[in-house]
Design an enzyme around this catalytic site. Sequence first.
Site, PDB file in Angstrom:
ATOM      1  N   THR A 158      34.853  48.510   4.336  1.00  0.00           N
ATOM      2  CA  THR A 158      34.360  47.851   5.535  1.00  0.00           C
ATOM      3  C   THR A 158      35.545  47.124   6.156  1.00  0.00           C
ATOM      4  O   THR A 158      36.694  47.444   5.865  1.00  0.00           O
ATOM      5  CB  THR A 158      33.170  46.916   5.209  1.00  0.00           C
ATOM      6  OG1 THR A 158      32.577  46.448   6.424  1.00  0.00           O
ATOM      7  CG2 THR A 158      33.565  45.752   4.329  1.00  0.00           C
ATOM      8  N   TYR A 159      35.270  46.144   6.989  1.00  0.00           N
ATOM      9  CA  TYR A 159      36.343  45.356   7.584  1.00  0.00           C
ATOM     10  C   TYR A 159      36.012  43.880   7.421  1.00  0.00           C
ATOM     11  O   TYR A 159      34.851  43.489   7.287  1.00  0.00           O
ATOM     12  CB  TYR A 159      36.548  45.722   9.060  1.00  0.00           C
ATOM     13  CG  TYR A 159      35.320  45.531   9.917  1.00  0.00           C
ATOM     14  CD1 TYR A 159      35.109  44.338  10.611  1.00  0.00           C
ATOM     15  CD2 TYR A 159      34.367  46.530  10.026  1.00  0.00           C
ATOM     16  CE1 TYR A 159      33.978  44.159  11.387  1.00  0.00           C
ATOM     17  CE2 TYR A 159      33.235  46.364  10.802  1.00  0.00           C
ATOM     18  CZ  TYR A 159      33.045  45.173  11.485  1.00  0.00           C
ATOM     19  OH  TYR A 159      31.923  44.998  12.246  1.00  0.00           O
TER      20      TYR A 159
ATOM     21  N   GLY B 119      25.377  44.171   7.047  1.00  0.00           N
ATOM     22  CA  GLY B 119      25.009  45.534   7.407  1.00  0.00           C
ATOM     23  C   GLY B 119      24.533  46.337   6.208  1.00  0.00           C
ATOM     24  O   GLY B 119      24.040  45.800   5.215  1.00  0.00           O
ATOM     25  N   ALA B 120      24.694  47.648   6.313  1.00  0.00           N
ATOM     26  CA  ALA B 120      24.173  48.570   5.298  1.00  0.00           C
ATOM     27  C   ALA B 120      24.695  48.272   3.893  1.00  0.00           C
ATOM     28  O   ALA B 120      24.012  48.541   2.903  1.00  0.00           O
ATOM     29  CB  ALA B 120      24.505  50.006   5.684  1.00  0.00           C
ATOM     30  N   ALA B 121      25.894  47.694   3.790  1.00  0.00           N
ATOM     31  CA  ALA B 121      26.457  47.362   2.476  1.00  0.00           C
ATOM     32  C   ALA B 121      25.573  46.389   1.704  1.00  0.00           C
ATOM     33  O   ALA B 121      25.642  46.324   0.473  1.00  0.00           O
ATOM     34  CB  ALA B 121      27.861  46.790   2.634  1.00  0.00           C
TER      35      ALA B 121
ATOM     36  N   SER C  17      30.427  44.666   8.181  1.00  0.00           N
ATOM     37  CA  SER C  17      31.614  43.931   7.752  1.00  0.00           C
ATOM     38  C   SER C  17      31.359  43.067   6.521  1.00  0.00           C
ATOM     39  O   SER C  17      30.277  43.051   5.950  1.00  0.00           O
ATOM     40  CB  SER C  17      32.167  43.055   8.878  1.00  0.00           C
ATOM     41  OG  SER C  17      31.299  41.969   9.126  1.00  0.00           O
TER      42      SER C  17
END
EC number: 4.1.1.11
Length: 149
Positions: free
Chosen positions: A57-58, A73-75, A25
């Site tokens: 994403t959110y 996260g992965a971002a 997110s």
Amino acid sequence: MFRTMLNSKIHRATVTQADLHYVGSVTIDADLMAAADLLPGEQVTIVDINNGARLETYAISGPAGSGIIGINGAAARLVHPGDLVIIISYGIMDDAEARRHVPKVLFVDAENRIVGQGGDPAAALPGDPSSLRGDVLDPAGARGLGGGA
């Protein structure tokens, strides 16, 4: 027919943190979320001005008034603290609503405080000589981005 339209954008926000091991997110200051008409869990697109990365994403709500823009996260492999980003949300609406719809466009400073807002998706921040309207050509390439003939 339904159209996917710009609902809101937070323009040139500064990423304040990135956590690769978080579940995912983007954490956004609750005040910015309210002004941009974003709900927790709503899908957003993040465009990194520094490197061109674009991802979906959110949104999750961060502390109000904190200025937080946290990439989780992965971002976090694509977007880093200090990067300038545009956070975009879209809405799906019927043709009649789409023709009436006015998006929420927020401009923020380096601390992610709102310094301007409006409804024109092509608008540049008034008084900012470093930005052009999105619907203005730069034929001479004065911005150094390869424009021109």
